[in-house]
Design an enzyme around this catalytic site. Structure first.
Site, PDB file in Angstrom:
ATOM      1  N   VAL A  63      21.011  52.297  37.316  1.00 57.32           N
ATOM      2  CA  VAL A  63      21.507  53.319  38.244  1.00 57.32           C
ATOM      3  C   VAL A  63      22.292  54.414  37.535  1.00 57.32           C
ATOM      4  O   VAL A  63      22.504  55.490  38.094  1.00 57.32           O
ATOM      5  CB  VAL A  63      22.376  52.695  39.358  1.00 57.32           C
ATOM      6  N   THR A  93      33.547  47.426  36.246  1.00 55.34           N
ATOM      7  CA  THR A  93      34.920  47.750  35.837  1.00 55.34           C
ATOM      8  C   THR A  93      35.009  47.648  34.318  1.00 55.34           C
ATOM      9  O   THR A  93      34.310  46.835  33.693  1.00 55.34           O
ATOM     10  CB  THR A  93      35.950  46.787  36.459  1.00 55.34           C
ATOM     11  N   PHE A 149      46.906  50.053  38.539  1.00 53.68           N
ATOM     12  CA  PHE A 149      47.251  50.122  37.121  1.00 53.68           C
ATOM     13  C   PHE A 149      46.043  49.704  36.282  1.00 53.68           C
ATOM     14  O   PHE A 149      45.421  48.677  36.543  1.00 53.68           O
ATOM     15  CB  PHE A 149      48.435  49.194  36.825  1.00 53.68           C
ATOM     16  N   GLY A 150      45.716  50.491  35.279  1.00 47.74           N
ATOM     17  CA  GLY A 150      44.609  50.160  34.391  1.00 47.74           C
ATOM     18  C   GLY A 150      43.242  50.533  34.920  1.00 47.74           C
ATOM     19  O   GLY A 150      42.237  50.151  34.324  1.00 47.74           O
ATOM     20  N   TYR A 154      37.966  53.621  37.149  1.00 49.69           N
ATOM     21  CA  TYR A 154      37.438  53.047  38.386  1.00 49.69           C
ATOM     22  C   TYR A 154      37.957  53.811  39.612  1.00 49.69           C
ATOM     23  O   TYR A 154      37.191  54.138  40.528  1.00 49.69           O
ATOM     24  CB  TYR A 154      37.847  51.575  38.464  1.00 49.69           C
TER      25      TYR A 154
END
Length: 246
Positions: A63, A93, A149-150, A154
């Site tokens: 995709v 992720t 956070f992090g 995403y």
């Protein structure tokens, strides 16, 4: 038109994708699922469901790659399929704080989670417009709106999913095609299973007023409704199901 439609679900062999495939099958639709590669594990999954009376069709596609998606669309036409319902559910992720995030982690998430909206939808939407009926459901996330956070990569991608939804909904509203976003919270799935147990217990569950993870089948039931005839007046919306988290 006949109430039986053909639905295509990207990321259809993942936990949420499988649940959506089941829900749309149970709603009476033909179901096509896609995966990154069609290997022995995927074939075993397909055989299991076929033997259980769920004759899903399985196609491999990347995709994140436009040419791969265009080739899939051509293959579907050659195989006699016309897609009425598209669920853009594929996602990955690659978590890290921005200061430590490799460029490859940023790019991989943006390509898979956001570029895929264009790559998959553009080759298929013309058929929906021409027949005057279609449903597009784009899977975002609570963290696309709340932040996490992090997850700058995403969060950016999932926020972009709804921007895509809003604009496309305006373009095709008069053509009988609805476009909506569904934003789940944390689900009982392999993606969340990868979170350390102490982090889940101390940081994630306390944020959820219902005090538990969501079930993929709960999100799938929502998606099935959005794809139904009674949901024809719903378009351009972001429907959140996150246990009251946000």
């Amino acid at each position: 038109m006949n109430s039986t439609r053909t639905a295509l679900i990207t990321g259809g062999t993942g936990a949420l994708g499988q649940a959506i495939a089941l829900a749309l099958h149970d709603a009476g639709h033909r179901v096509i699922v896609t995966c990154r590669q069609n290997g022995p594990a995927e074939q075993a999954w397909l055989t299991e469901h076929t033997e259980a009376g769920r004759p899903f069709l399985l196609y491999a596609v990347d995709v994140a790659d436009y040419d791969s998606c265009r080739q899939l669309a051509d293959t579907l036409v050659a195989d006699g399929h016309s897609v009425d319902i598209l669920v853009n559910g594929a996602g990955i992720t690659r978590d890290a704080s921005l200061r430590k995030m490799p460029r490859e982690s940023w790019s991989a998430v943006l390509r898979t989670n956001l570029d895929s909206m264009f790559n998959m939808t553009q080759p298929l939407i013309e058929g929906m417009v021409n027949q005057g009926w279609g449903r597009i459901v784009n899977i975002s996330s609570v963290n696309g709106f709340k932040g996490a956070f992090g997850q700058t990569n995403y969060g950016a991608a999932k926020a972009g999913v709804h921007g895509f939804t809003k604009s496309l909904a305006l373009e095709v509203a008069r053509k009988g095609v609805t476009v909506n976003t569904v934003s789940p919270g944390y689900l009982d799935s392999p993606m969340v299973d990868a979170v350390p147990a102490d982090v889940l217990e101390s940081q994630i569950l306390p944020q959820i007023p219902l005090g538990r993870l969501g079930q993929p089948a709960e999100i799938a039931a929502l998606v099935a409704f959005i794809c139904s005839e009674p949901a024809a007046y719903l378009t351009g919306s972001n429907v959140e199901m996150n246990g009251g988290m946000y």
